[in-house]
Design a protein around this motif. Sequence first.
Motif, PDB file in Angstrom:
ATOM      1  N   SER A 145       0.850  -1.185   0.000  1.00 57.60           N
ATOM      2  CA  SER A 145       0.000   0.000   0.000  1.00 57.60           C
ATOM      3  C   SER A 145       0.891   1.241   0.000  1.00 57.60           C
ATOM      4  O   SER A 145       2.118   1.145  -0.160  1.00 57.60           O
ATOM      5  N   SER A 173       1.645   4.829  14.882  1.00 55.86           N
ATOM      6  CA  SER A 173       0.540   4.238  14.120  1.00 55.86           C
ATOM      7  C   SER A 173      -0.768   4.958  14.403  1.00 55.86           C
ATOM      8  O   SER A 173      -0.858   5.784  15.320  1.00 55.86           O
ATOM      9  N   SER A 199       4.246   2.324   6.172  1.00 56.67           N
ATOM     10  CA  SER A 199       3.251   2.146   5.119  1.00 56.67           C
ATOM     11  C   SER A 199       1.849   1.977   5.694  1.00 56.67           C
ATOM     12  O   SER A 199       1.672   1.602   6.854  1.00 56.67           O
ATOM     13  N   THR A 200       0.862   2.255   4.854  1.00 57.19           N
ATOM     14  CA  THR A 200      -0.530   2.050   5.253  1.00 57.19           C
ATOM     15  C   THR A 200      -0.934   0.583   5.170  1.00 57.19           C
ATOM     16  O   THR A 200      -2.096   0.254   5.414  1.00 57.19           O
ATOM     17  N   ASP A 201      -0.003  -0.304   4.842  1.00 54.04           N
ATOM     18  CA  ASP A 201      -0.289  -1.742   4.932  1.00 54.04           C
ATOM     19  C   ASP A 201       0.027  -2.271   6.330  1.00 54.04           C
ATOM     20  O   ASP A 201       0.112  -3.478   6.534  1.00 54.04           O
ATOM     21  N   SER A 202       0.218  -1.344   7.296  1.00 57.18           N
ATOM     22  CA  SER A 202       0.419  -1.678   8.712  1.00 57.18           C
ATOM     23  C   SER A 202       1.755  -2.341   8.981  1.00 57.18           C
ATOM     24  O   SER A 202       1.878  -3.147   9.908  1.00 57.18           O
ATOM     25  N   THR A 231      -2.502  -1.188  12.816  1.00 55.24           N
ATOM     26  CA  THR A 231      -3.165  -0.327  11.826  1.00 55.24           C
ATOM     27  C   THR A 231      -2.090   0.382  11.022  1.00 55.24           C
ATOM     28  O   THR A 231      -0.904   0.100  11.168  1.00 55.24           O
ATOM     29  N   TRP A 232      -2.497   1.297  10.128  1.00 58.78           N
ATOM     30  CA  TRP A 232      -1.497   1.901   9.251  1.00 58.78           C
ATOM     31  C   TRP A 232      -0.512   2.753  10.031  1.00 58.78           C
ATOM     32  O   TRP A 232      -0.805   3.299  11.073  1.00 58.78           O
TER      33      TRP A 232
END
Length: 373
Positions: free
Chosen positions: A155, A232, A173-176, A214-215
Motif C-alpha cells: 500500500s 501508528s 506504510s498504510t499496509d500496517s 493499523t497503518w
Amino acid sequence: MASSSAAPAANQDDLDPNVKRLAQTITCHAWNADRSLVAICPNSNSIEIYETVDWELKYSLVEHDQVVTGLDWAPNTNRLVSCGQDRNAYVWRWENEQWKPTLVILRLNRAATFVKWSPNEEKFAVSSGAKVVSICYFEKDNDWWVSKHLKKHDSTVTRVDWHHGSILVATSSTDSKVRVFSSFIRGLDKKPGETPFGSRLPFGEQLGEYLSSTWVHSVRFAPSGNQLAYCSHDSSVTFIDVSQGAENFSYQIVRSNGLPYVDLQWANENAIVAAGHNCFPQLFERRADGTWELTRNVDEQKTEKRAAVGAASAARQMFQSKVDKGEDKSVGTILKTKHQALINFIQPYAGQPGNYTGFTTTALDGKLCIWSL
C-alpha cells in the motif's frame, strides 16, 4: 522557475515570538544549515523560503504542477529537494544568486508523499502512493539524477528515514508494516561495515519487517541506528531495539489516550518527540531500566489544570449539541495550545545530530512553532 520577492513580513497574530503564522495551511517545512532560512509549502505547488531575521518572504519557487508534499534541505551541500503530488522531485541549487531546479524522474504512477536526504547527502529517498520508494542518486557519466525502486510494499508508503550509514532505509506504510531495506548502490556507496542487519546488503534486499495493528504514519531511526520508532493510527508509538542483532530484536508499544501521532523526531538516544492530531507535541523518554514512557507535553499551555477541551472532546460536544439542541455550530473549538490543527511535520532546530535541544513543528493551521526541550 524561481522568483525573488520583497513581500511584507508574514502575518503574526500571536504575541509569542516562537509562533509564526506563515500561511493559511502548511504541508511541510525544512531548514537550512544555520537556520537563517526556512522553506515551507503553503498547501500549493509553490515553495516559499523565508529569512528568519524579520520573517520576510525572500523566494518563491514554482516548478511543481501540484501540491508539494515533502521538503528536505541538505546542510553541507545546501541543496533543497522537493517532491509533490505531480509524481516528480526537484533538486534546487543556489547558483548566480538564484535557485535553479533540476528535475528528477521518479518513475511513479502515484503521488510522492515524503522525501529525505541520506546523511552523506549523495542520495535521497522518496516515498509514494505507488507502493514503492525511489532511491535517487546523481549519475556523473550522464550528468543527471536517476532512481531505483524499493518494492515489496502492499500500500502507500507514508514516510522514510535513513540509518546514519546512508545504506539502510526504513519505510512506514498504510499496509500496517514498517520495513528496513538496503539501498546500496554499486559504484557510489562504499562497502558497508557491520550493521545490526548484517554486512551483506545488496540493493532492494528487505532486511527487517515489523507489524502494527493499523497503518503507520511515520518511522525514525535513532541516532545510534540501533533503535527504530514508529507511530501508528491507533495512537501508539512502537520502539524496536536491534542492538543485539536484527533477528534478536526486542520491542515495546506505548499507547496514549489521545489522538494519533503523525510524525516523530529523536532528540537523543533516550528521548523522542511525537505530534499529530492532538495539536501539541509530547515527549517520550527511556527509563533507566530500558522501558519507554510518555513523560510530558511539550506545549506548556496543555499542562494547565484547566486546559482547553481536547480535539476529540470538542468533536463529541459538537455532535452532541446537534443531536440534543439542534445547534449547527462547533463548541469549544479554540484550543489552549499553540497549534489549532493537526501537526504534520517535525524538524530539528537547535543542538546537534544525536543531541537536539529544540525542534519546530508546522501544522494545517498555517503556523510554524519553535520548541525547546
